[in-house]
Write a protein that holds these residues in place. Structure first.
Motif, mmCIF file in Angstrom:
data_model
loop_
_atom_site.group_PDB
_atom_site.id
_atom_site.type_symbol
_atom_site.label_atom_id
_atom_site.label_comp_id
_atom_site.label_asym_id
_atom_site.label_seq_id
_atom_site.Cartn_x
_atom_site.Cartn_y
_atom_site.Cartn_z
ATOM 1 N N CYS A 93 11.623 -0.109 -33.575
ATOM 2 C CA CYS A 93 11.599 0.144 -35.020
ATOM 3 C C CYS A 93 12.087 -1.077 -35.788
ATOM 4 N N HIS A 96 9.605 -4.052 -35.565
ATOM 5 C CA HIS A 96 8.344 -3.878 -36.276
ATOM 6 C C HIS A 96 8.540 -3.513 -37.747
ATOM 7 N N ASP A 98 10.141 -1.066 -39.182
ATOM 8 C CA ASP A 98 10.106 0.359 -39.500
ATOM 9 C C ASP A 98 11.517 0.804 -39.879
ATOM 10 N N ASN A 99 11.682 1.237 -41.121
ATOM 11 C CA ASN A 99 13.000 1.667 -41.607
ATOM 12 C C ASN A 99 13.182 3.176 -41.570
ATOM 13 N N SER A 100 12.296 3.878 -40.880
ATOM 14 C CA SER A 100 12.359 5.342 -40.876
ATOM 15 C C SER A 100 13.543 5.874 -40.073
#
Length: 137
Positions: A93, A96, A98-100
Motif C-alpha cells: 500500500c 503504491h 494507496d492511503n486506504s
C-alpha cells in the motif's frame, strides 16, 4: 563433490539460469545445445550457487518458507504467517501510494518487533543448517 550436495540446491542453481527457459515445451536444437553448454559445469564438478533469490515479486510467509525449504533449512513457525502477510500488505500500500490503510504507531512497533524476531529465528535456522550440514545430501 556434486553428489555430496542436496538435490534441491542443485536444482535451484540450475533453475536460476533464466536463459534456459526450460518451462517452454518447444525447444529448438540450438536452445538444447545451450542447455548442455550451461549444464556442463554442474556435471564436471564446478558448482556455483547463483546469488539471485526467487522471491516471486513479494516476500510473504509462503515465499520465505519456500526459500528455506529450497536451501534445506527449517521452515518458519506458523505464528509468523498472519503478521508477515500484514506487513506485506502495508508495504504494498505504501509503495503504491494507496492511503486506504492508515499506518499507526502501534503498527510500526509491531512490524519492528516482527522483523527483529524473524531475523533472530532466521539466523538460528541458518546457523543450525550450517552446523548440521543440511546442504549435504
Amino acid at each position: 563433490f556434486l553428489s555430496s550436495l542436496d538435490p534441491k540446491l542443485i536444482t535451484h542453481a540450475i533453475n536460476c539460469h533464466n536463459t534456459l527457459n526450460l518451462g517452454n515445451p518447444r525447444k529448438s536444437f540450438d536452445v538444447q545445445v545451450k542447455f548442455v553448454e550451461e549444464i556442463m559445469p554442474f556435471v564436471s564438478g564446478k558448482f556455483e550457487i547463483a546469488g539471485s533469490i526467487p522471491t516471486e515479486s513479494n516476500v510473504n510467509f509462503k515465499v520465505i518458507n519456500k526459500l528455506l525449504v529450497l536451501h534445506n533449512l527449517k521452515e518458519l513457525d506458523e505464528k509468523y504467517e498472519r503478521s508477515l502477510n500484514k506487513l506485506l500488505k502495508f508495504r504494498n500500500c505504501v509503495a503504491h501510494g494507496d492511503n486506504s490503510i492508515p499506518v499507526k504507531n502501534k503498527d510500526v512497533s509491531s512490524v519492528t518487533q516482527l522483523v527483529t524476531d524473524l531475523m533472530s529465528d532466521l539466523f538460528e535456522h541458518i546457523t543450525c543448517g550450517f552446523k548440521e550440514r543440511s546442504y549435504l545430501n
